[in-house]
Design a protein around this motif. Sequence first.
Motif, PDB file in Angstrom:
ATOM      1  N   GLU A 159      21.431  30.234  14.170  1.00 36.34           N
ATOM      2  CA  GLU A 159      21.430  30.519  15.613  1.00 36.34           C
ATOM      3  C   GLU A 159      21.105  29.265  16.412  1.00 36.34           C
ATOM      4  N   THR A 160      20.136  28.501  15.953  1.00 34.23           N
ATOM      5  CA  THR A 160      19.767  27.260  16.639  1.00 34.23           C
ATOM      6  C   THR A 160      20.931  26.284  16.647  1.00 34.23           C
ATOM      7  N   LEU A 161      21.576  26.087  15.494  1.00 38.05           N
ATOM      8  CA  LEU A 161      22.701  25.154  15.413  1.00 38.05           C
ATOM      9  C   LEU A 161      23.880  25.636  16.253  1.00 38.05           C
ATOM     10  N   ARG A 162      24.085  26.936  16.302  1.00 38.33           N
ATOM     11  CA  ARG A 162      25.170  27.482  17.134  1.00 38.33           C
ATOM     12  C   ARG A 162      24.953  27.120  18.598  1.00 38.33           C
ATOM     13  N   LEU A 163      23.729  27.308  19.082  1.00 41.41           N
ATOM     14  CA  LEU A 163      23.423  26.982  20.475  1.00 41.41           C
ATOM     15  C   LEU A 163      23.627  25.494  20.748  1.00 41.41           C
ATOM     16  N   LEU A 164      23.199  24.655  19.815  1.00 35.07           N
ATOM     17  CA  LEU A 164      23.369  23.209  19.987  1.00 35.07           C
ATOM     18  C   LEU A 164      24.843  22.815  19.964  1.00 35.07           C
ATOM     19  N   LYS A 165      25.586  23.380  19.043  1.00 37.08           N
ATOM     20  CA  LYS A 165      27.013  23.038  18.925  1.00 37.08           C
ATOM     21  C   LYS A 165      27.760  23.464  20.191  1.00 37.08           C
ATOM     22  N   GLU A 166      27.413  24.615  20.750  1.00 38.91           N
ATOM     23  CA  GLU A 166      28.049  25.074  21.996  1.00 38.91           C
ATOM     24  C   GLU A 166      27.819  24.101  23.143  1.00 38.91           C
ATOM     25  N   ARG A 167      26.770  23.309  23.056  1.00 43.59           N
ATOM     26  CA  ARG A 167      26.447  22.332  24.104  1.00 43.59           C
ATOM     27  C   ARG A 167      26.832  20.912  23.715  1.00 43.59           C
ATOM     28  N   GLY A 168      27.652  20.789  22.668  1.00 44.65           N
ATOM     29  CA  GLY A 168      28.244  19.503  22.327  1.00 44.65           C
ATOM     30  C   GLY A 168      27.410  18.559  21.480  1.00 44.65           C
ATOM     31  N   PHE A 169      26.397  19.058  20.803  1.00 44.52           N
ATOM     32  CA  PHE A 169      25.579  18.210  19.948  1.00 44.52           C
ATOM     33  C   PHE A 169      26.292  17.910  18.628  1.00 44.52           C
ATOM     34  N   HIS A 170      26.097  16.691  18.107  1.00 45.54           N
ATOM     35  CA  HIS A 170      26.504  16.337  16.753  1.00 45.54           C
ATOM     36  C   HIS A 170      25.322  16.700  15.867  1.00 45.54           C
ATOM     37  N   ILE A 171      25.575  17.454  14.800  1.00 43.29           N
ATOM     38  CA  ILE A 171      24.491  18.010  13.994  1.00 43.29           C
ATOM     39  C   ILE A 171      24.595  17.546  12.546  1.00 43.29           C
TER      40      ILE A 171
ATOM     41  N   GLY B 199      17.771  20.119   0.112  1.00 44.62           N
ATOM     42  CA  GLY B 199      17.626  19.894  -1.318  1.00 44.62           C
ATOM     43  C   GLY B 199      18.595  20.730  -2.137  1.00 44.62           C
ATOM     44  N   PHE B 200      19.288  21.650  -1.496  1.00 44.37           N
ATOM     45  CA  PHE B 200      20.316  22.438  -2.178  1.00 44.37           C
ATOM     46  C   PHE B 200      21.609  21.635  -2.237  1.00 44.37           C
ATOM     47  N   THR B 201      22.419  21.880  -3.228  1.00 44.29           N
ATOM     48  CA  THR B 201      23.730  21.242  -3.284  1.00 44.29           C
ATOM     49  C   THR B 201      24.725  22.084  -2.495  1.00 44.29           C
ATOM     50  N   TRP B 202      25.831  21.460  -2.134  1.00 41.94           N
ATOM     51  CA  TRP B 202      26.910  22.157  -1.445  1.00 41.94           C
ATOM     52  C   TRP B 202      27.302  23.418  -2.212  1.00 41.94           C
ATOM     53  N   GLU B 203      27.421  23.276  -3.513  1.00 42.47           N
ATOM     54  CA  GLU B 203      27.842  24.397  -4.353  1.00 42.47           C
ATOM     55  C   GLU B 203      26.815  25.532  -4.327  1.00 42.47           C
ATOM     56  N   GLU B 204      25.531  25.203  -4.282  1.00 39.79           N
ATOM     57  CA  GLU B 204      24.491  26.229  -4.221  1.00 39.79           C
ATOM     58  C   GLU B 204      24.458  26.936  -2.870  1.00 39.79           C
ATOM     59  N   LEU B 205      24.853  26.247  -1.818  1.00 43.25           N
ATOM     60  CA  LEU B 205      24.799  26.836  -0.474  1.00 43.25           C
ATOM     61  C   LEU B 205      25.849  27.912  -0.271  1.00 43.25           C
ATOM     62  N   GLY B 206      26.976  27.793  -0.936  1.00 43.67           N
ATOM     63  CA  GLY B 206      28.030  28.781  -0.752  1.00 43.67           C
ATOM     64  C   GLY B 206      28.532  28.787   0.679  1.00 43.67           C
ATOM     65  N   GLU B 207      28.642  29.963   1.258  1.00 44.80           N
ATOM     66  CA  GLU B 207      29.207  30.096   2.601  1.00 44.80           C
ATOM     67  C   GLU B 207      28.136  30.435   3.623  1.00 44.80           C
ATOM     68  N   ARG B 208      27.057  29.714   3.629  1.00 51.53           N
ATOM     69  CA  ARG B 208      25.986  29.956   4.603  1.00 51.53           C
ATOM     70  C   ARG B 208      26.497  29.729   6.016  1.00 51.53           C
ATOM     71  N   GLU B 209      26.075  30.583   6.910  1.00 49.05           N
ATOM     72  CA  GLU B 209      26.571  30.545   8.282  1.00 49.05           C
ATOM     73  C   GLU B 209      26.278  29.231   8.995  1.00 49.05           C
ATOM     74  N   PHE B 210      25.127  28.627   8.743  1.00 47.99           N
ATOM     75  CA  PHE B 210      24.762  27.409   9.474  1.00 47.99           C
ATOM     76  C   PHE B 210      25.777  26.285   9.262  1.00 47.99           C
ATOM     77  N   LEU B 211      26.500  26.320   8.152  1.00 47.53           N
ATOM     78  CA  LEU B 211      27.477  25.261   7.876  1.00 47.53           C
ATOM     79  C   LEU B 211      28.584  25.221   8.929  1.00 47.53           C
ATOM     80  N   LYS B 212      28.912  26.355   9.533  1.00 48.91           N
ATOM     81  CA  LYS B 212      29.961  26.397  10.567  1.00 48.91           C
ATOM     82  C   LYS B 212      29.629  25.526  11.765  1.00 48.91           C
ATOM     83  N   TYR B 213      28.346  25.222  11.950  1.00 50.03           N
ATOM     84  CA  TYR B 213      27.898  24.470  13.122  1.00 50.03           C
ATOM     85  C   TYR B 213      27.401  23.065  12.756  1.00 50.03           C
ATOM     86  N   THR B 214      27.580  22.685  11.502  1.00 49.84           N
ATOM     87  CA  THR B 214      27.064  21.418  10.989  1.00 49.84           C
ATOM     88  C   THR B 214      28.207  20.419  10.854  1.00 49.84           C
TER      89      THR B 214
END
Length: 155
Positions: free
Chosen positions: A80-92, A97-112
């Motif tokens: 939610e925090t990253l979504r708000l920042l991305k909507e306002r044009g922030f580079h995130i 410590g998790f690998t990409w493969e361990e993260l899977g399809e976590r929602e925060f990645l859409k805003y990163t």
Amino acid sequence: MRISGITDDSIVDGPGVRTVVFTQGCRHFCPGCHNPETWPFEGGREYSPEELLSYLEENCFTRRVTFSGGDPVYQEDLAETLRLLKERGFHIMVYTGFTWEELGEREFLKYTDLLVDGPYMEKLKTLDIPFVGSSNQRIIDVRRSLAEGKPVTLK
């Protein structure tokens, strides 16, 4: 989000001048960790996504923010925090410590935009690769990686 601290005007935690948000809480317990004081989930200060957004809009003039830790992935309000920042044009940029493969399809990645993945490994410590602590860590272009269905690294 539980925040351990915020540093303005960093040039070592991602490309360009950035504000760094250090989250409180981590279960990786990496030997040689740069921020072991952020491991306990107690401490720091609680920020709502709106409070953190307000702080960053007032103080992060470059519109570049890095989330480090602790490990930001443990924060319930991260997406939610990253979504708000991305909507306002922030580079995130997010460190985890998790690998990409361990993260899977976590929602925060859409805003990163950029993700540094993998645990810090003291035996692989490097000063030769910008923005990582150990050579096992990858700097991932998240947008391209999501589009291609595999991690696309910058290093």
